[in-house]
Design a protein around this motif. Structure first.
Motif, PDB file in Angstrom:
ATOM      1  N   ILE A 155     -11.919   5.667   7.117  1.00  0.00           N
ATOM      2  CA  ILE A 155     -10.597   6.073   7.616  1.00  0.00           C
ATOM      3  C   ILE A 155     -10.328   5.396   8.949  1.00  0.00           C
ATOM      4  O   ILE A 155     -11.200   5.338   9.831  1.00  0.00           O
ATOM      5  N   VAL A 156      -9.123   4.838   9.076  1.00  0.00           N
ATOM      6  CA  VAL A 156      -8.811   4.074  10.284  1.00  0.00           C
ATOM      7  C   VAL A 156      -7.741   4.735  11.150  1.00  0.00           C
ATOM      8  O   VAL A 156      -7.561   4.382  12.312  1.00  0.00           O
ATOM      9  N   TYR A 157      -7.013   5.694  10.580  1.00  0.00           N
ATOM     10  CA  TYR A 157      -5.913   6.277  11.357  1.00  0.00           C
ATOM     11  C   TYR A 157      -5.459   7.580  10.731  1.00  0.00           C
ATOM     12  O   TYR A 157      -5.435   7.712   9.512  1.00  0.00           O
ATOM     13  N   GLU A 178      -5.051   7.174   6.776  1.00  0.00           N
ATOM     14  CA  GLU A 178      -5.080   5.817   6.259  1.00  0.00           C
ATOM     15  C   GLU A 178      -6.492   5.257   6.273  1.00  0.00           C
ATOM     16  O   GLU A 178      -7.231   5.449   7.238  1.00  0.00           O
ATOM     17  N   SER A 179      -6.824   4.561   5.202  1.00  0.00           N
ATOM     18  CA  SER A 179      -7.989   3.689   5.239  1.00  0.00           C
ATOM     19  C   SER A 179      -7.423   2.271   5.277  1.00  0.00           C
ATOM     20  O   SER A 179      -6.210   2.089   5.378  1.00  0.00           O
ATOM     21  N   VAL A 180      -8.301   1.270   5.192  1.00  0.00           N
ATOM     22  CA  VAL A 180      -7.786  -0.099   5.266  1.00  0.00           C
ATOM     23  C   VAL A 180      -6.843  -0.390   4.102  1.00  0.00           C
ATOM     24  O   VAL A 180      -5.821  -1.036   4.263  1.00  0.00           O
ATOM     25  N   LYS A 181      -7.182   0.122   2.908  1.00  0.00           N
ATOM     26  CA  LYS A 181      -6.430  -0.291   1.729  1.00  0.00           C
ATOM     27  C   LYS A 181      -5.677   0.844   1.047  1.00  0.00           C
ATOM     28  O   LYS A 181      -5.146   0.676  -0.043  1.00  0.00           O
ATOM     29  N   ALA A 182      -5.666   2.007   1.678  1.00  0.00           N
ATOM     30  CA  ALA A 182      -4.982   3.124   1.031  1.00  0.00           C
ATOM     31  C   ALA A 182      -4.414   4.066   2.076  1.00  0.00           C
ATOM     32  O   ALA A 182      -4.818   4.048   3.237  1.00  0.00           O
ATOM     33  N   VAL A 183      -3.466   4.878   1.631  1.00  0.00           N
ATOM     34  CA  VAL A 183      -2.915   5.881   2.511  1.00  0.00           C
ATOM     35  C   VAL A 183      -2.715   7.129   1.688  1.00  0.00           C
ATOM     36  O   VAL A 183      -2.408   7.062   0.501  1.00  0.00           O
ATOM     37  N   ILE A 224       0.826  -1.205   0.000  1.00  0.00           N
ATOM     38  CA  ILE A 224       0.000   0.000   0.000  1.00  0.00           C
ATOM     39  C   ILE A 224       0.867   1.265   0.000  1.00  0.00           C
ATOM     40  O   ILE A 224       0.711   2.154  -0.815  1.00  0.00           O
ATOM     41  N   SER A 278      -0.340  11.879   7.400  1.00  0.00           N
ATOM     42  CA  SER A 278      -1.087  11.072   6.446  1.00  0.00           C
ATOM     43  C   SER A 278      -2.359  10.550   7.077  1.00  0.00           C
ATOM     44  O   SER A 278      -2.474  10.489   8.304  1.00  0.00           O
ATOM     45  N   ARG A 311      -9.203   0.317  13.209  1.00  0.00           N
ATOM     46  CA  ARG A 311      -9.460   1.525  13.998  1.00  0.00           C
ATOM     47  C   ARG A 311      -9.078   1.338  15.453  1.00  0.00           C
ATOM     48  O   ARG A 311      -8.552   2.242  16.095  1.00  0.00           O
TER      49      ARG A 311
END
Lengths: 421, 126, 493
Positions: B37-39, B59-64, A299, B57, C483
């Motif tokens: 969004i996770v972080y 982050e989502s699960v599959k992208a940053v 990623i 930055s 999360r």
């Protein structure tokens, strides 16, 4: 199938390749062999490698008994022939086992978070150093000379600027004065190994307080995982990097093994490698999945924490089964047997260092090559001549004893060494 | 959709300036593109940030996705809420889920930023 | 209609810690034949732990049932087609497992004297030679632990060679279709990444390459066949453009299984490359490792290879450490020897002809699937496929079912999903690699499943969006996991 494709011959499948790239002859390799011939070939190659000898080598690779259950479990096709568990719904077996692995590594090391494993101990060390450099924003590390010499070589190959700390000629532990004098505000981390390459248990607490006083992290390395059954875990470390080969992983001429990388919670996002986390499925059942993937190369690409892409899942599973089989009581008893055996032999030889030791120790033997030659004749592989890595230790050898080392062989070694004293 | 009193960047950040303090966040469009969004990785208190340069930055699960600072200045406050509730970035990106407050050192830099109407047109065309 | 699977009960199983109970044990140790020590006396109280808190205690039966039940929750090659593009999930022959466990190989200590390790060294040398012949390169190191470490090794070799000429240079070119490991490796090796765009056929744009290669470019990292499963037909020009500026051509050998026996990188201008033994040479993936990433080089890079190197002497094989130009070690010892043994067994079983036949079968299977699926799914690039084919979800996404949903629905049909959303240059990619392992029967079942799903998307996209429906757990909430990370078990409070 060729008809479906409208092709006359298999070779037409690559007719579009430029002519000049094609190989115009058969590969120059022997013709295909039957299963029986293959087994026979490898059996013959195996016969020349001192199979069945007693063996006093340790130095990062240890001979421990491998419970039968380990190979039984990892030979199941569902573990052996599955891919990285990206598709959580059909990979819960691997994911659950990794979650258990991460938990047990935390319990053993006293760290808060452990990843799903690294290639081996030697590559876990530079990854730990790079983590510390990111976390502190500092550019260099101090590494004890009593850290495994090959791990230190790998650290250099990974482009980490490292200065070495001497070992104390009496105790065999790190030279605290040397550490104090070299620590400064550019130091990202201090790297020590415990038990160290000479088998000596280091004073982790003291190293930690010195490092922390200068704003540096402490990285504790281990190569002998069985020691953690008995030794106080390196709770004062910020990062722990280690090798799990002792947990039912065959020596196998140096690999494949599995590395450990664990840390305190606040460095969690600097950890490279895979992590498994607990979550729920759409019906509210407990489930596991790979998580915090945005740190990783697929990623984040050039900004990733590392280029590491595999863990050592199957090898980590061996270690997981091993830990389950031995359990709380068994691992302690196993460690105690190792300690007792090594101290039995250690008590009969002239030990080089005075520090506390676990299952290996350096001994002054006179001429190591001569001793090993004599032992070879009695089907014993002796210890490691230390001048291979420490030119100043010409007359010393490193001996390792595990639960598999028999008393009678130790007596033979003691006699061979003492005869020459 | 996009508050009139905010200014915007082409990298999908917004900024609201009050006195010499600028509050920075990511836009509704940005959170929609990223998904859940996770972080949020945010600069440290006291860090100096520079207009157009990466300051963190999300982050989502599959992208940053990098966050580019819309203005130059010193980070005076970091939104603690996001450490425990990153989902707020999806729910309320223009309000509760601001990222950092900056003490602006070059107020004229704001001239380079987009107005709400310009930004709306920009993401409409993207 | 779903033909391959039907529901079957699986056992529930708590975590080890939850089935643990004090005093249970699954181990036996022999009686000590030396006096038992008091650990506190031997090590000091400050160095001794009283127990490993919360560590599990289970019986042998508990343990085997635990892990066997977990195993039934996994999909595996042994259960069927595993069409992950770029991963080459082929059958793992069991004879390889048997020979790796040969006592005289499994128990060799890496510090045994060379004179007592000759068998292991000969295996290593034989594999090096076989890989050199297969790749057309001059020398091979087996030390790297995995493909990514092989990439790292390869770029360090490039750096060392350029440095020896006076300037290590600054940049490495990486196509936008590359695996994520490539740019990550470039960064670790101390270079900047410069991305190079693909052309309309999914290949490197040689005009762009010509413009980008200058005195600051150290190398191009190229996967060939590339990640859209297409052979870089301009490879000769690519090599010439690089070499004209003393830049090197690095080949990522992830897709070498499309070339074995028909073309050799060493013959088409590659200077340095890595191989993934767990892809092309059938060593098991094991749920994510161990791998092995040998690096093959042309003669001029040989002095820089990691030490030690094998050397043939009058007394047999020796490890040679006297290599002043070497980049040093990339890992301890000599590589993942157990994996090397398996790879050599695979090469021996096939021989030269068999390896070529495996390549042809892999090409055949991929092209057959492409043909069967082309009616329902749009192919990403028109260029001829090698060992894998890449589709885009354009048609299906328009109906509301993107590639990720199709992948999850495949699980209900009894198949592991293909590679989802990679390569990045294809919008909504479906990347399918059947390998040579699969029979026409299995391929037809798979194609039928894919076609059925395409029809479901036309008629009832919701069915597909909510998949999988038949697994023991429903769709997993990866967002919640990220999360609020829970990365280990904690005792209930």
């Amino acid at each position: 199938m060729l008809d479906t494709l409208g092709l006359a011959r298999l070779e037409n499948l690559y007719a579009h390749l430029p002519k000049e790239v094609l190989l115009d002859r058969p590969l120059n390799l022997p013709r295909g062999k039957s299963e029986y011939e293959i087994i026979d070939y490898f059996r013959a190659r195996g016969a020349g490698n001192a199979a069945g000898y007693a063996n006093f080598l340790g130095a990062g690779v240890y001979r421990h008994y491998r419970p039968v259950l380990v190979d039984t479990v990892i030979s199941r096709g569902e573990f052996l022939t599955s891919y990285t568990p990206y598709q959580a719904e059909i990979s819960q077996g691997t994911l659950t086992a990794i979650f258990e692995f991460q938990t047990m590594i935390c319990q053993l090391t006293g760290m808060d978070v452990a990843n799903a494993s690294m290639y081996d101990g030697s590559s876990a060390v530079p990854e730990a150093a790079l983590m510390a450099m990111r976390a502190t924003g500092r550019g260099r590390v101090l590494v004890a000379r009593s850290v495994h010499p090959e791990y230190r070589e790998v650290l250099r190959t990974y482009r980490v600027e490292a200065e070495e700390i001497a070992y104390d000629r009496d105790s065999g532990g790190i030279d605290i004065g040397d550490l104090e004098s070299k620590l400064d505000t550019r130091t990202a981390a201090v790297i020590v190994q415990s038990p160290n390459f000479f088998g000596i248990v280091e004073n982790v607490k003291q190293a930690a307080s010195l490092a922390h006083a200068r704003g540096a992290l402490l990285i504790v390395v281990f190569t002998e995982a069985v020691s953690l059954g008995l030794l106080e875990p390196p709770r004062d470390a910020d990062i722990v990097a280690g090798e799990l080969q002792s947990f039912a992983i065959a020596p196998s001429y140096g690999g494949p093994f599995a590395g450990v990388l664990a840390c305190k919670e606040k460095h969690m996002r600097q950890l490279p490698g895979r992590l498994v986390g607990e979550t729920k499925d759409a019906n509210g059942n407990r489930a596991f999945c790979l998580t915090l993937s945005a740190r990783e190369q697929h990623i984040r690409r050039e900004k990733a924490t590392s280029n590491i892409c595999t863990n050592q899942a199957l090898i980590a599973l061996m270690a997981t089964v091993f830990m389950a089989v031995y359990g709380k009581q068994g691992l302690r008893e196993l460690a105690l047997q190792n300690l007792s055996k090594a101290h039995y032999l250690g008590g009969k030889l002239h030990r080089l260092f005075s520090g506390p030791y676990f299952n290996e120790f350096a001994a002054v033997v006179g001429d190591p090559q001569q001793i090993n030659f004599a032992l070879g004749a009695q089907r014993i592989i002796g210890g490691l001549p230390l001048d291979r890595f420490y030119p100043e230790l010409k007359d010393a050898m490193l001996f390792c004893c595990t639960e598999m080392t028999g008393r009678s062989d130790m007596d033979v070694v003691a006699a061979a060494v003492n005869r020459r004293d | 959709m996009y508050p009139e009193n905010y200014r915007y960047t082409k990298e999908h950040e917004w900024v609201r300036v009050e006195g010499n303090i600028a509050t920075v966040g990511i836009t509704h469009h940005a959170q929609e593109e990223l998904g859940d969004i996770v972080y949020a990785d945010l600069p440290k208190l006291g860090a100096n940030v520079e207009q157009g340069k990466t300051m963190g930055s999300v982050e989502s699960v599959k992208a940053v996705s990098d966050i580019f600072s819309p203005l130059s200045g010193e980070v005076m406050e970091v939104n603690e809420l996001l450490a425990t509730k990153p989902e707020k970035l999806n729910e309320d990106p223009h309000g509760e889920a601001w990222l950092v407050k900056i003490r602006v050192t070059a107020p004229s830099e704001i001239e380079a930023l987009l107005s709400a109407a310009d930004y709306q047109a920009y993401v409409g065309a993207e | 209609m779903i033909k391959k699977v039907r529901p079957h009960p699986t056992q529930n199983e708590p975590l080890l810690f939850e089935i643990s109970s004090p005093g249970k044990m699954g181990y036996q140790l022999p009686d000590l034949d030396v006096p038992s020590l008091d650990p506190i006396a031997a090590l000091g109280a400050e160095n001794t732990r009283s127990e490993i808190e919360d560590f599990p205690e289970v019986s042998e039966v508990d343990a085997i049932r635990h892990f066997t039940r977990l195993s039934t929750w996994n999909y595996a090659i042994d259960l069927g087609l595993y069409p992950l593009g770029s991963c080459s999930m082929k059958y793992n022959p069991r004879v390889n497992e048997a020979v790796a466990r040969t006592d005289g190989l499994a128990w060799i200590h890496p510090y045994q004297p060379d004179s007592r390790s000759q068998g292991a060294m000969e295996i290593t040398a034989t594999l090096e030679a076989a890989l050199a012949e297969i790749t057309g390169m001059d020398a091979v190191t087996l030390q790297p632990a995995a493909g990514a470490q092989g990439e790292f090794t390869g770029l360090l070799l490039v750096r060392a060679w350029l440095q020896s000429l006076g300037n290590a240079r600054r940049r490495v070119l990486v196509p936008d279709s590359a695996h994520g490991t490539n740019p990550a490796t470039v960064h670790m090796a101390g270079y900047e990444v410069a991305h190079i765009a693909s052309n309309a056929r999914g290949m490197v744009d040689t005009a762009a390459l010509e413009r980008m290669v200058d005195q600051d470019v150290a190398a191009l990292m190229l996967t060939n066949p590339n990640t859209v499963g297409v052979f870089e037909e301009q490879i000769g020009d690519i090599a010439r453009i690089l070499h004209a500026k003393d830049a090197l051509l690095y080949m990522d050998g992830a897709n070498m299984n499309a070339l074995v026996g028909i073309a050799r990188p060493g013959d088409f201008g590659v200077d340095v490359m890595h191989l993934n033994l767990h892809k092309t040479f059938s060593t098991p993936h094991g749920g994510g490792g161990p791998g092995s990433g040998p690096v093959a080089v042309k003669k001029f890079l040989e002095p820089f290879l990691p030490l030690p190197r094998l050397k043939r002497t009058d007394d047999g094989w020796r490890w040679d450490y006297d290599r002043p130009q070497s980049i040093g070690r990339v890992r301890a010892f000599y590589g993942n020897f157990g994996v090397l043994v398996r790879a050599l067994a695979y090469i021996m079983a096939h021989g030269g002809d068999g390896l070529k036949r495996a390549t042809l079968d892999a090409l055949l299977n991929a092209n057959y699937l492409r043909k069967l699926l082309e009616g329902c799914y749009e192919i990403a690039y028109d260029a001829p496929s090698m060992h894998e084919c890449v589709f885009t979800d354009r048609r299906q996404a328009a109906r509301g079912a993107p590639t990720g949903a199709i992948a999850k629905r495949l699980i209900d049909y009894g198949f592991h999903p293909y590679t989802v959303s990679f390569p990045l240059i294809v919008h909504g990619a479906l990347m399918i690699e059947p390998t040579e392992t699969e029979s026409k029967l299995e391929l037809d079942l798979f194609a039928e499943a894919m076609i059925d799903i395409a029809n479901e998307i036309e008629n009832d996209p919701k069915l597909v969006l909510k998949a999988p429906h038949s697994t023991r757990i429903a769709k997993v909430d990866e967002v919640a996991a990220a999360r609020r990370p829970i990365l280990k078990w904690r005792p209930p409070t």
